[in-house]
Design a protein around this motif. Structure first.
Motif, PDB file in Angstrom:
ATOM      1  N   GLU A  29       0.745  -1.232  -0.118  1.00 32.44           N
ATOM      2  CA  GLU A  29       0.066  -0.019   0.087  1.00 32.44           C
ATOM      3  C   GLU A  29       0.749   1.413  -0.071  1.00 32.44           C
ATOM      4  O   GLU A  29       2.046   1.242   0.561  1.00 32.44           O
ATOM      5  CB  GLU A  29      -0.996   0.042   1.280  1.00 32.44           C
ATOM      6  N   PHE A  30       0.629   2.421  -0.640  1.00 38.48           N
ATOM      7  CA  PHE A  30       1.059   3.488  -0.594  1.00 38.48           C
ATOM      8  C   PHE A  30       0.234   4.604  -0.673  1.00 38.48           C
ATOM      9  O   PHE A  30      -1.008   4.520  -1.434  1.00 38.48           O
ATOM     10  CB  PHE A  30       2.312   3.594  -1.620  1.00 38.48           C
ATOM     11  N   GLU A  31       0.543   5.781  -0.382  1.00 32.13           N
ATOM     12  CA  GLU A  31      -0.342   7.139  -0.330  1.00 32.13           C
ATOM     13  C   GLU A  31       0.653   8.203  -0.505  1.00 32.13           C
ATOM     14  O   GLU A  31       1.720   8.225   0.022  1.00 32.13           O
ATOM     15  CB  GLU A  31      -1.430   7.169   0.477  1.00 32.13           C
ATOM     16  N   LEU A  32       0.043   9.160  -1.506  1.00 35.06           N
ATOM     17  CA  LEU A  32       0.872  10.572  -1.623  1.00 35.06           C
ATOM     18  C   LEU A  32      -0.313  11.716  -1.327  1.00 35.06           C
ATOM     19  O   LEU A  32      -1.364  11.578  -2.146  1.00 35.06           O
ATOM     20  CB  LEU A  32       1.445  10.473  -2.665  1.00 35.06           C
ATOM     21  N   ARG A  33       0.097  12.606  -0.624  1.00 34.08           N
ATOM     22  CA  ARG A  33      -0.583  13.604  -0.579  1.00 34.08           C
ATOM     23  C   ARG A  33      -0.287  14.897  -0.964  1.00 34.08           C
ATOM     24  O   ARG A  33       1.095  14.881  -1.223  1.00 34.08           O
ATOM     25  CB  ARG A  33      -1.218  14.088   1.236  1.00 34.08           C
ATOM     26  N   SER A  34      -1.218  15.954  -1.036  1.00 28.93           N
ATOM     27  CA  SER A  34      -0.734  17.221  -1.806  1.00 28.93           C
ATOM     28  C   SER A  34       0.629  18.048  -1.032  1.00 28.93           C
ATOM     29  O   SER A  34       1.177  18.950  -1.533  1.00 28.93           O
ATOM     30  CB  SER A  34      -1.911  18.159  -1.842  1.00 28.93           C
TER      31      SER A  34
END
Length: 153
Positions: A29-34
């Protein structure tokens, strides 16, 4: 960025692929935010591996490039209603928030491109498949570069 959008416009992307099996709950799982916060997790219990978690902050230019990749893929025009449902083999989830647009896709794990082409929506699933490949490649590169054990001299 699109004309009329600000650097601070809401942006978020999260990808998950996983299954529950012989070795428990295994996933990536990965996530990137502004704001540039990148989170990565990889859990495999095969040969008693442990959960790997990494977190880093990336530059505005990296966030801008990820936005560009997503926008140019045209994934936001797709619909997952005809895609294979998650099953015992596993599931994939892709969640994207781009300004006021918030979309979430769910499908089964895809083992090969032939599965994409044999689905009920090969064109839509192909967009998803290639976008996920691009995103994973970028994220693996960023994590590898950021957490390199032996820096390049």
């Amino acid at each position: 960025m699109e004309p009329g959008t600000s650097k601070d416009e809401d942006f978020y992307v999260r990808f998950y692929v996983g299954h529950r099996g012989k070795y428990g709950h295994e996933f990536l799982e990965f996530e990137l935010r502004s704001d540039g916060r990148l989170r990565y997790a990889n859990n495999s219990n095969y040969r008693h591996d442990v959960l790997i978690r990494k977190e880093a902050y990336v530059s505005d230019s990296v966030v801008k490039e990820m936005r560009r990749i997503i926008e140019e893929s045209e994934i936001l025009q797709e619909d997952d209603s005809k895609w294979p449902a998650p099953d015992k083999v596993g599931r994939q989830e892709l969640e994207i928030r781009l300004g006021k647009v918030h979309i979430s896709f769910t499908t089964s794990k895809i083992g090969s491109f032939s599965e994409v082409m044999q689905s009920n929506d090969p064109e839509g699933l192909k967009v998803f498949y290639y976008l996920v490949q691009d995103l994973k490649c970028c994220i693996f590169s960023l994590i590898g570069l950021h957490f390199r054990l032996k820096p390049v001299d």
